[in-house]
Design an enzyme around this catalytic site. Structure first.
Site, PDB file in Angstrom:
ATOM      1  N   GLY B 241     100.146  30.382  -8.288  1.00 49.59           N
ATOM      2  CA  GLY B 241     101.222  29.910  -8.171  1.00 49.59           C
ATOM      3  C   GLY B 241     101.630  28.478  -7.320  1.00 49.59           C
ATOM      4  CG  HIS B 242     105.721  27.160  -6.447  1.00 52.96           C
ATOM      5  ND1 HIS B 242     107.159  26.903  -6.788  1.00 52.96           N
ATOM      6  CD2 HIS B 242     105.686  28.703  -6.082  1.00 52.96           C
ATOM      7  CE1 HIS B 242     107.562  28.043  -6.436  1.00 52.96           C
ATOM      8  NE2 HIS B 242     106.882  28.979  -6.010  1.00 52.96           N
ATOM      9  CG  ASN B 243     104.180  24.185  -2.598  1.00 57.47           C
ATOM     10  OD1 ASN B 243     105.052  24.433  -3.006  1.00 57.47           O
ATOM     11  ND2 ASN B 243     103.674  23.368  -1.527  1.00 57.47           N
ATOM     12  CB  SER B 261     103.878  29.355  -0.056  1.00 50.93           C
ATOM     13  OG  SER B 261     104.816  28.544  -0.740  1.00 50.93           O
TER      14      SER B 261
END
Lengths: 342, 342, 342
Positions: B241-243, B261
């Site tokens: 996923g993002h970050n 994250s």
């Protein structure tokens, strides 16, 4: 193109109850049926819809006994799903035109061998020494690497990638985005904590009549072959690790993952999101519920398994009953403890 | 190309037991061994095969003590898997020709910078301001968006997509169909029940010596970067996923998903189909069993975890033992209750 | 491009606490903030960072009360995540140039209809009788089969495949490698143990404002349509089976799988790696925790569910508490049994 209920019944070997002269030109799900349409009833969960469907005809089982009045003509057969499927196949034969021809926008290596009546779509590549069997259809944007062999009457949908040395039998269907023959996940741990890549020098071999779902990944063997046997059906987003073997007529639902070197027997049926540890043997005829985790060999044939780690389905379901009641079990123990103390 | 057992032993620093003049020209799995072949034995599960393998030579551990007679010559080394892997690498070096050259059927934007000795396959696109480092191999049908930077000696297999601003280090391998730098899953809920798209303005950064499996998805950051550090190995169909941050030399098996994250430490090892909730920190050296669900921070290093939600492996396995016995526990409570009442 | 804190506060309707003349030209995560940057604080887990962030400004909730001194200017708003998202959107509008134009390296069938202001990238194919609505952006290497209809202002990223008869509404985003309209997994078992392919003659229909994640697979219906309704957001690597319906504004996280004919209601929220059995109905507003397995209808609206098989979240969590204590429960029963015997 219209057919009468009578003609359809003849085609699928069924018996008509009701008006056999009605004309049919469309398929409908039973809950969305409309005039001129034909539906089927196989799953009892949908029985309520047969009493109110708008379809002119419904294919039902021989054994079906109506509990209420039905407006549609019935065609009674042994296996409604199978008969409906025959009907859909006939429809498709009449309606789908066969793709043939080789696009000028494809890249065909001069050493590649294309048999007769193949179709190669735009922006597809057939690399050195690869062979495409008679009647096979290669959609656009397919990548076929070196030394790949594809049998007769296969369909490779757009975006399929077959890496070097892959072998595919006859009548196979590979859906969009599937990747076959990519490297297995093999890394040798080093003393300094890094991993060294283990070359994957084997290949993937698919038998005949196999279906591979979209965006599935089938890894090449480290040495030897990853093997999928005749008639196996594999759904979308499935992971097949290196050196895995999947048996004949085994069906594997979406998002299941099979770790390296595991051998699954013939005629197995595997639900969605199941995980198999590596280096296992799973006996013929094993049935596995969705989301199960198989982490030891399954020696006995024809078991039905469920859970992580797997148990026999019935035992697992009994344990689940008590899992739901755990707070209650605790309470009963507490009560006993209190009485004890008095 | 043939080598003697003696030559192979020298190459991998092993000691021969048996005839060191035998000639080897093929690799075999130990259970499928044939004359002229070499196999290895690392997993004790396969020991039985060494007493009946047809392979002329088998690489075994120094510590291996035969329980029966063996027909093959043995090459004794510290780490058979690692040594066999060295052998495969040598074999590959001799046999795999390096791809070089730029296809006239690729699209290379005039502002793109290609270093020396790169290969760009047919129907691939290198977009504006992207850079490909020396010796990197871009298979056919790869998409490289704007402002992407790729280091030296990388391999991007067919169908890889790298979206804008992605940065890739040296010696990385990205397998077919992997998508790197697509938007993260970010939607802000609105009062009327709809969701508003949150632009994902960050990017993905991969270090050196990284492997990404086929059909995996690695999302760009909302702001900042999704980061995968040197030496991490990621299998097929994995979701990042993002970050997210993934630490050095961390290994993640197929179909695992990591929500936004979350930071996974260095030298972790994650089984297949594991799920990580978002915004977690997972300590260095954590080992996680397949299908586990990690939903809180893992603070202590080097733990072995299992289950959903995760527990320490040993505790989880003890609980599982009693899960299987739940119907029996209930029976024992009932018996106590009955006695009580008398 | 620089803006003052005051200008930003006006844009998102917030109130400034601190110096409103500071200049901002960059976004940062709060834990990585630097001078000239703006961050936001929505998740309380990150509160500690606001007291040491280097960002010049932070967007916080109206209700936020500082527990320590803060160096940054604050912009107070109702919903910091949503306001930050508005800011990112404005930034994107200023910075992202709209792609327009039709590549000479694309294949556009003469019967395809392209509206104004569309973009078609290199090596993409638009097949017979397909239609692309105004302002839609088709990245390179996209495959659009026959009779596909795409609405206005859609974005199809590189490697998307849309198979025959797919219908897509307006303002949809389909990420790289997603496959829409591939065959459903339908096979009729035959007496000899083989399976016969059931033709999948239906299609896929997507409404407006839908997002589909990278490498997801959405199968066409056997008959009728697989339907995804307005505003649904679907993450990466998700499997949507044939004849599934997904309701309005329903959000589905990565690696979830939905078996054939299941209907998920409106405004549902589904975690990652969830599995749905086939032929289910799931009520509006259902919330489902990650890795759950839904195997019966969910009749009541707005429930929060968890576990395999699913239970109400609170009940499931109570059972999990005792699952962890199972060895202890066994011990307590044993103690009672011993006392009994004395």
């Amino acid at each position: 193109m219209k057919f009468t209920v009578r003609q359809i019944a003849q085609l699928i070997g069924g018996e008509v109850e009701g008006d056999d002269s009605l004309e049919i030109d469309q398929f409908y799900k039973i809950e969305e049926g409309q005039k001129g349409g034909i539906s089927f009833l196989a799953n009892p969960k949908y029985e309520a819809f047969i009493y109110k469907t708008g379809s002119s005809a419904v294919i039902v089982a021989d054994s079906f006994i109506a509990k209420d009045s039905i407006n549609s003509s019935l065609i009674k057969v042994k296996d409604p799903y199978s008969s409906f499927s025959v009907l859909l196949s006939e429809y498709e034969k009449l309606n789908k035109k066969k793709k043939v021809g080789i696009s000028a926008l494809a890249f065909i290596d001069p050493t590649a061998e294309l048999s007769e009546n193949v179709y190669i779509g735009n922006f597809s590549q057939i690399s050195e020494n690869s062979k495409i069997g008679e009647g096979s259809v290669i959609y656009p944007q397919v990548f076929i690497d070196e030394n790949v062999t594809i049998g007769k009457n296969c369909i490779l949908y757009a975006g399929v990638k077959l890496f070097a040395d892959t072998v595919i039998g006859d009548n196979c269907t590979i859906h969009g985005g599937a990747v076959i023959g990519c490297d297995g996940f093999g890394f040798a741990p080093q003393k300094d904590g890094t991993y060294k890549n283990v070359p994957q020098t084997g290949n993937v071999i698919l038998g005949d009549n196999i279906s591979i779902g979209s965006n599935s990944s089938i890894d090449r063997a480290t040495i030897g072959s990853t093997i999928i046997k005749n008639g196996a059906k594999i759904d979308n987003l499935v992971q097949v690790g290196h050196n895995v073997t999947i048996g004949k007529n085994t069906v594997i639902a979406s998002q299941t993952g099979i770790a390296g070197s595991t051998k699954i027997g013939d005629n197995c049926s595997v639900g969605g999101q199941v995980g198999f540890a590596g280096h296992l043997e799973v006996a013929n005829g094993t049935k596995i519920g969705a989301q199960s985790g198989i982490n030891t060999d399954v020696v006995k044939e024809n078991l039905t398994l469920n859970g992580t780690p797997h148990m026999e389905m019935r035992k697992h379901q009994r344990s689940l009953v008590f899992f739901r009641k755990l707070p209650e079990l605790d309470k009963r123990i507490s009560d006993l403890e209190k009485k004890k103390d008095n």
